[in-house]
Every structure is written in C-alpha cells, then in structure tokens.
Design a protein around this motif. Structure first.
Motif, PDB file in Angstrom:
ATOM      1  N   ARG A  52       0.830  -1.212   0.000  1.00 31.22           N
ATOM      2  CA  ARG A  52       0.000   0.000   0.000  1.00 31.22           C
ATOM      3  C   ARG A  52       0.859   1.254   0.000  1.00 31.22           C
ATOM      4  O   ARG A  52       0.654   2.169  -0.818  1.00 31.22           O
ATOM      5  N   LEU A  55       2.805   1.821  -3.276  1.00 30.58           N
ATOM      6  CA  LEU A  55       1.936   2.292  -4.355  1.00 30.58           C
ATOM      7  C   LEU A  55       1.508   3.744  -4.151  1.00 30.58           C
ATOM      8  O   LEU A  55       1.352   4.500  -5.114  1.00 30.58           O
ATOM      9  N   LEU A  56       1.332   4.126  -2.894  1.00 37.48           N
ATOM     10  CA  LEU A  56       0.944   5.503  -2.587  1.00 37.48           C
ATOM     11  C   LEU A  56       2.137   6.448  -2.559  1.00 37.48           C
ATOM     12  O   LEU A  56       1.971   7.663  -2.389  1.00 37.48           O
ATOM     13  N   THR A 109      -7.767   2.061   3.436  1.00 39.60           N
ATOM     14  CA  THR A 109      -8.679   2.964   2.734  1.00 39.60           C
ATOM     15  C   THR A 109      -8.566   4.384   3.280  1.00 39.60           C
ATOM     16  O   THR A 109      -8.477   5.354   2.515  1.00 39.60           O
ATOM     17  N   ALA A 112      -5.327   6.182   2.260  1.00 39.75           N
ATOM     18  CA  ALA A 112      -5.358   6.644   0.879  1.00 39.75           C
ATOM     19  C   ALA A 112      -6.223   7.895   0.732  1.00 39.75           C
ATOM     20  O   ALA A 112      -5.851   8.835   0.026  1.00 39.75           O
ATOM     21  N   ALA A 117      -6.250  10.472  -2.435  1.00 44.18           N
ATOM     22  CA  ALA A 117      -6.531   9.517  -3.504  1.00 44.18           C
ATOM     23  C   ALA A 117      -8.024   9.511  -3.838  1.00 44.18           C
ATOM     24  O   ALA A 117      -8.862   9.881  -3.009  1.00 44.18           O
ATOM     25  N   SER A 118      -8.345   9.094  -5.037  1.00 44.47           N
ATOM     26  CA  SER A 118      -9.746   9.002  -5.445  1.00 44.47           C
ATOM     27  C   SER A 118     -10.424   7.849  -4.714  1.00 44.47           C
ATOM     28  O   SER A 118      -9.767   7.004  -4.096  1.00 44.47           O
ATOM     29  N   VAL A 121      -9.292   4.370  -5.995  1.00 42.59           N
ATOM     30  CA  VAL A 121      -7.934   4.041  -5.549  1.00 42.59           C
ATOM     31  C   VAL A 121      -7.940   3.711  -4.056  1.00 42.59           C
ATOM     32  O   VAL A 121      -7.253   2.784  -3.610  1.00 42.59           O
ATOM     33  N   ALA A 124      -9.113   0.238  -3.566  1.00 43.26           N
ATOM     34  CA  ALA A 124      -8.058  -0.684  -3.983  1.00 43.26           C
ATOM     35  C   ALA A 124      -6.971  -0.786  -2.921  1.00 43.26           C
ATOM     36  O   ALA A 124      -6.460  -1.875  -2.627  1.00 43.26           O
ATOM     37  N   MET A 125      -6.619   0.334  -2.294  1.00 36.59           N
ATOM     38  CA  MET A 125      -5.610   0.309  -1.244  1.00 36.59           C
ATOM     39  C   MET A 125      -6.101  -0.467  -0.011  1.00 36.59           C
ATOM     40  O   MET A 125      -5.331  -1.159   0.641  1.00 36.59           O
TER      41      MET A 125
END
Length: 214
Positions: A52, A55-56, A109, A112, A117-118, A121, A124-125
C-alpha cells in the motif's frame, strides 16, 4: 496522543500480530526453522501495508515505526514453540483473521483518502492492505491462495472499504467512517464463516462442436 489515536494504534498492532500468527502457522505446517517463521510472519504481518505505502509513494510504515516489525519477530519466535497449541483452535484463528482483515481494510482505505486519492484508488488500497500479505503467505507456502477460493473474503474487504469511502463522501468524521467500515467488513466475514456462505462461481458452458453451422 489522544485516547482515540492510542486505541487505533493498539488495534493496528493487534491486527499485525494476528496476520503474523497466520504466517507463522504456515511455516509450522511446512516444518521450517525459526528464521523461516520470522520471514513468513513478517511477510504476512506487514506485507499488505508495505505494498500500500509503496503504491501511494509514502514512507513505508514499519520503517518509520519498527514496532510493527518487532511484533512480527516476537510472534514468530513464540509460534515456533507454541504453534501446535494455536493450530488446534482453527475456528478461533479464522475469527481472529477476520478481525485483522477488517481493520487492515479500513486503515488502508482511510490512509489513501487522507493522502487525496480518489474513491476507487482508496478502495483498492484497502483491498491490498487486507489481502496482499495473505497472498504472499500462501504463495510462499505453496498453499491455495485467498483469491483462488470461493470464500467471502475479498468481497467483505471491498464492502468495508466502500463504507469508509461512503462515510468520507458524506462528510462524516474519518474515525466514524472507519468504525462503520470495520463493522461491515467484520460482520460480513464472520457471517460467511459461521454459515459457510460463498459467492457464485463461474461455470463454463459446454461449447458447440467445431464446424457446426448456426
């Protein structure tokens, strides 16, 4: 540190310990040495959160706070001597794993969302945070992965993450949104365990013989 922050930190540590325990149990089934126990415990306990954060593009949480890694090591050492006692409590392990999954989903979540983040996204996180460690564990242990079983696991994670996003969308405090998401994910997963609920699976239909005209 406020009481709420301290409570979240404690629960986060507890979720890490639960995931680490499931990783160490795989090492016990493979009859591996203590260093392998540490590897499996760490890969499961902090693997999802590591993915996570990478990716962030933020500092990896356990590098900033080594307590998480220390928890994995302690759990691995304890499990090396007590795995046989814990493994016999299979139902308890499933329920504990459900707790860890639900908490990891909402934390991933929320993190993110707080980083801007949207919604998609963020969900997904949450999914990666809750499941990536288990996927790594099962792959290393050559056991059927979570994503290859028709259990209600990832779907429970997604529902919890969507609940957090929904609460945030409607302007609710993040703590309240996380609590709601946690309750949704945990309830769905525990119901699936208790009543052996599964999602419908794909069943291929028999195709027509080659050369047959319409």
């Amino acid at each position: 540190m406020t009481d709420a922050t301290a409570t979240l930190a404690f629960v986060d540590f507890l979720a890490t310990a639960i995931f680490a325990m499931t990783g160490a149990l795989v090492a016990s089934r493979k009859q591996l040495d203590m260093l392998a126990f540490v590897w499996f415990a760490a890969a499961t306990g902090i693997g999802g959160g590591t993915l996570r954060d990478l990716l962030l593009d933020v500092p990896v949480f356990w590098i900033i706070n080594p307590v998480y890694l220390s928890i994995c090591i302690v759990v691995a050492v304890v499990m090396h001597f007590a795995a046989s006692l814990v493994a016999s409590r299979q139902t308890w392990i499933l329920w504990a794993d459900a707790f860890g999954m639900a908490f990891a989903a909402v934390v991933g979540t929320a993190k993110a969302l707080e980083l801007g983040a949207s919604a998609l996204v963020a969900v997904a996180m949450g999914l990666f945070s809750a499941t990536a460690g288990g996927i790594i564990r099962d792959t290393l242990g050559q056991e059927p992965s979570i994503i290859l079983r028709p259990e209600i696991y990832m779907s429970a994670t997604v529902l919890g993450a969507v609940t957090v996003v929904g609460g945030h969308w409607f302007g609710q405090p993040m703590t309240l949104s996380m609590l709601a998401g946690f309750c949704v994910a945990l309830t769905v997963r525990l119901a699936a365990i208790q009543f052996d609920l599964k999602l419908p699976v794909y069943k291929p239909r028999k195709g027509r013989p080659w050369g047959r005209k319409s």
